[in-house]
Design an enzyme around this catalytic site. Structure first.
Site, PDB file in Angstrom:
ATOM      1  N   ASP A  31       0.806  -1.217   0.000  1.00 28.99           N
ATOM      2  CA  ASP A  31       0.000   0.000   0.000  1.00 28.99           C
ATOM      3  C   ASP A  31       0.842   1.272   0.000  1.00 28.99           C
ATOM      4  O   ASP A  31       0.504   2.251  -0.649  1.00 28.99           O
ATOM      5  CB  ASP A  31      -0.912   0.032   1.233  1.00 28.99           C
ATOM      6  CG  ASP A  31      -2.026  -0.991   1.110  1.00 28.99           C
ATOM      7  OD1 ASP A  31      -2.211  -1.521  -0.006  1.00 28.99           O
ATOM      8  OD2 ASP A  31      -2.686  -1.258   2.117  1.00 28.99           O
ATOM      9  N   ASP A  35       0.653   4.348  -2.528  1.00 31.43           N
ATOM     10  CA  ASP A  35       0.428   5.719  -2.066  1.00 31.43           C
ATOM     11  C   ASP A  35       1.442   6.690  -2.658  1.00 31.43           C
ATOM     12  O   ASP A  35       1.112   7.820  -3.005  1.00 31.43           O
ATOM     13  CB  ASP A  35       0.496   5.786  -0.532  1.00 31.43           C
ATOM     14  CG  ASP A  35      -0.662   5.036   0.108  1.00 31.43           C
ATOM     15  OD1 ASP A  35      -1.624   4.734  -0.604  1.00 31.43           O
ATOM     16  OD2 ASP A  35      -0.578   4.755   1.314  1.00 31.43           O
ATOM     17  N   LEU A  82      -7.918 -22.113   9.069  1.00 26.93           N
ATOM     18  CA  LEU A  82      -8.184 -23.476   9.543  1.00 26.93           C
ATOM     19  C   LEU A  82      -7.266 -24.471   8.856  1.00 26.93           C
ATOM     20  O   LEU A  82      -6.805 -24.254   7.737  1.00 26.93           O
ATOM     21  CB  LEU A  82      -9.640 -23.856   9.240  1.00 26.93           C
ATOM     22  CG  LEU A  82     -10.726 -23.116  10.028  1.00 26.93           C
ATOM     23  CD1 LEU A  82     -12.096 -23.494   9.489  1.00 26.93           C
ATOM     24  CD2 LEU A  82     -10.635 -23.432  11.513  1.00 26.93           C
ATOM     25  N   LYS A 112     -18.537 -24.033   4.803  1.00 29.59           N
ATOM     26  CA  LYS A 112     -17.417 -23.096   4.733  1.00 29.59           C
ATOM     27  C   LYS A 112     -17.707 -22.190   3.544  1.00 29.59           C
ATOM     28  O   LYS A 112     -17.613 -22.609   2.390  1.00 29.59           O
ATOM     29  CB  LYS A 112     -16.103 -23.851   4.538  1.00 29.59           C
ATOM     30  CG  LYS A 112     -14.901 -22.936   4.621  1.00 29.59           C
ATOM     31  CD  LYS A 112     -13.607 -23.726   4.624  1.00 29.59           C
ATOM     32  CE  LYS A 112     -12.442 -22.819   4.960  1.00 29.59           C
ATOM     33  NZ  LYS A 112     -12.265 -21.735   3.974  1.00 29.59           N
ATOM     34  N   GLU A 169     -18.228 -14.592   7.675  1.00 28.98           N
ATOM     35  CA  GLU A 169     -17.719 -14.527   6.313  1.00 28.98           C
ATOM     36  C   GLU A 169     -18.570 -13.559   5.495  1.00 28.98           C
ATOM     37  O   GLU A 169     -19.791 -13.687   5.465  1.00 28.98           O
ATOM     38  CB  GLU A 169     -17.785 -15.936   5.702  1.00 28.98           C
ATOM     39  CG  GLU A 169     -16.901 -16.141   4.502  1.00 28.98           C
ATOM     40  CD  GLU A 169     -15.442 -16.434   4.853  1.00 28.98           C
ATOM     41  OE1 GLU A 169     -15.065 -16.332   6.049  1.00 28.98           O
ATOM     42  OE2 GLU A 169     -14.693 -16.752   3.920  1.00 28.98           O
ATOM     43  N   CYS A 403      -5.628 -22.797 -42.972  1.00 29.39           N
ATOM     44  CA  CYS A 403      -5.792 -21.751 -41.968  1.00 29.39           C
ATOM     45  C   CYS A 403      -7.236 -21.240 -41.969  1.00 29.39           C
ATOM     46  O   CYS A 403      -7.770 -20.926 -43.031  1.00 29.39           O
ATOM     47  CB  CYS A 403      -4.827 -20.600 -42.275  1.00 29.39           C
ATOM     48  SG  CYS A 403      -5.102 -19.136 -41.265  1.00 29.39           S
ATOM     49  N   CYS A 426      -0.716 -13.801 -43.843  1.00 27.96           N
ATOM     50  CA  CYS A 426      -1.992 -14.131 -43.192  1.00 27.96           C
ATOM     51  C   CYS A 426      -2.490 -12.921 -42.402  1.00 27.96           C
ATOM     52  O   CYS A 426      -1.778 -12.401 -41.555  1.00 27.96           O
ATOM     53  CB  CYS A 426      -1.783 -15.310 -42.251  1.00 27.96           C
ATOM     54  SG  CYS A 426      -3.239 -15.721 -41.280  1.00 27.96           S
TER      55      CYS A 426
HETATM   56 ZN   LIG Z   1      -3.457 -17.843 -42.106  1.00 23.73          ZN
END
Ligand SMILES: [Zn+2]
Length: 450
Positions: A31, A35, A82, A112, A169, A403, A426
């Site tokens: 932090d 800052d 825990l 939990k 929680e 392709c 391509c």
């Molecule tokens: Zn291609």
């Protein structure tokens, strides 16, 4: 570097680290370093007011010198984690150890919740402080202002002891999480990876109006300390809290034997997915508080409880398509597209299939019923194919030898599983070249001096 360049650089760094902190719950710098960045930006903007823009982090609500809502507070009672266990054997071992040490011990098995821990301090029934876990032992962050925006957090208790500290929680219901992400999407903002990350980021941010709007929830799972009232068991504490209208954890069960404990764990496991929020395990706790006193804690975990972690959540779905994308090096990557399923709080419908070898190993084809899960609770993956549910017309998927973008011949690279487009012109590759160039350039600016 000109002041203007430095300002842009700082803004980019701040945006990057804010995102890591709020949206991904994985801060990369402490932090105080954050800052410093913010302070330098403020100073420069003050010297060059013409360079202040509306979207500068200095102009945002709550975008003050600190990104955290939290002033550090010293824990009255450590907020320990825990001991995790992963098998029935380990659960039985714990239960048997307790039965050897104590006469007819009772065990409480409960959900939990997958969220983040928060403790609430009440003095004569008034909420005076809410704190996060922080380092668990010494310090947490003061998040009282945000906690007051959570409707499950009682501001006042009707019949309260002189001092009461309860821990629970903070989590997000799936419906609330979806609303937040829909809104993020509309605003063109980054989506949260899961409800837990969203809850964590929300509790830490400075604008309480945002907290209120996002709709966090909280379940209490322990009485940490009490003065002016006495409880003999954990469940007595729950009953008292319920009478006060406090939301204690749902569906807890008191058990006496290892078999009963395992049955309760199994039942919770089966209810997973229909609760409206995420759980990531079941907790087994000793019920009698006097027994807890005797057991005490190690430096990290109490000896009177364990957390059973369920195996990662898996779902069956149907593979409807395999999409191909062409990377900047021409590499072709197949992605599984399946009917959407909910995993760890989000709806997923895509997972990478990596390459042809991976496809062969899974023996996967369109129309297959597949089992998907989330790795690290974030990245969707395909675990396996259910071959017995295969349609008659099934064929194993083969990446085509042309392709998908430019139609040129593809080629499998020697010694790797990669298949590439062979054309140097391509368009997919050219486009990626450009994106990559711009992206890398931006990254370098972002990284300097960090
Ligand atoms: Zn291609």
């Amino acid at each position: 570097m000109t002041p203007e360049e430095r300002i842009l650089q700082l803004r980019e760094q701040i945006a990057y680290h804010s995102d890591k902190y709020y949206n991904q719950d994985s801060p990369q710098i402490p932090d105080d370093e954050f800052d410093l960045l913010m302070r330098e930006l403020k100073k420069l903007e003050k010297e060059h007011p013409d360079l202040v823009t509306e979207d500068s982090p200095t102009q945002k609500v709550g975008g003050a010198a600190k990104r955290t809502a939290g002033v550090l507070v010293r824990h009255n009672v450590p907020m320990l984690s825990l001991q995790d266990v992963f098998s029935r054997e380990e659960v039985c071992e714990f239960v048997e150890q307790m039965r050897e040490q104590f006469t007819e011990p009772e065990f409480v098995v409960e959900y939990k919740i997958d969220g983040l821990s928060m403790a609430l301090r009440y003095e004569n029934g008034e909420l005076v402080l809410a704190e996060t876990r922080g380092d668990g032992v010494n310090f947490g962050e003061d998040v009282t202002a945000n906690a007051r925006m959570i409707s499950d957090v009682k501001q006042k208790l009707k019949s309260a002891p002189e001092y009461l500290e309860i821990r629970g929680e903070v989590y997000m219901k799936n419906a609330a999480f979806e609303r937040v992400n829909e809104k993020q999407e509309l605003l063109g903002k980054r989506l949260f990876a899961n409800p837990r990350n969203c809850a964590a980021g929300t509790l830490r941010q400075l604008d309480t109006a945002v907290t209120k709007e996002r709709g966090l929830s909280m379940f209490i799972f322990n009485i940490q300390a009490v003065r002016g009232m006495e409880f003999e068991t954990h469940t007595q504490g729950y009953e008292y809290l319920r009478e006060q209208g406090v939301a204690v954890i749902d569906g807890y069960r008191v058990c006496r034997t290892a078999d009963e404990v395992w049955e309760a764990i199994t039942a919770i496991g089966e209810s997973r997915g229909s609760l409206g929020y995420d759980i990531d395990g079941a907790v087994v706790k000793i019920n009698r508080l006097a027994d807890r006193e005797i057991l005490g804690a190690t430096s990290k975990v109490p000896r009177w409880a364990i957390a059973y972690k369920y195996p990662p959540e898996e779902k069956e779905t149907r593979l409807v398509d395999i999409e191909l994308s062409v990377g900047r090096t021409g590499r072709i990557t197949p992605t599984a597209v399946f009917e959407p399923v909910r995993l760890c709080g989000t709806s997923v419908s895509r997972a990478t299939l990596h390459n042809q070898d991976f496809i062969n190993e899974l023996d996967i084809g369109i129309g297959d019923t597949i089992v998907v899960y989330k790795s690290g609770e974030i990245i969707p993956k395909v675990r396996k194919v259910l071959r017995e549910q295969r349609p008659a017309s099934w064929q194993r998927y083969e990446i085509p030898d042309v392709c998908p973008v430019c139609g040129a011949r593809t080629e499998r690279e020697k010694d790797t599983a990669d298949i590439r487009c062979t054309s140097s012109s391509c368009p997919a590759q050219l486009e990626r070249h450009l994106i990559n160039f711009v992206g890398r350039d931006a990254m370098e600016i972002g990284r300097a001096h960090v």
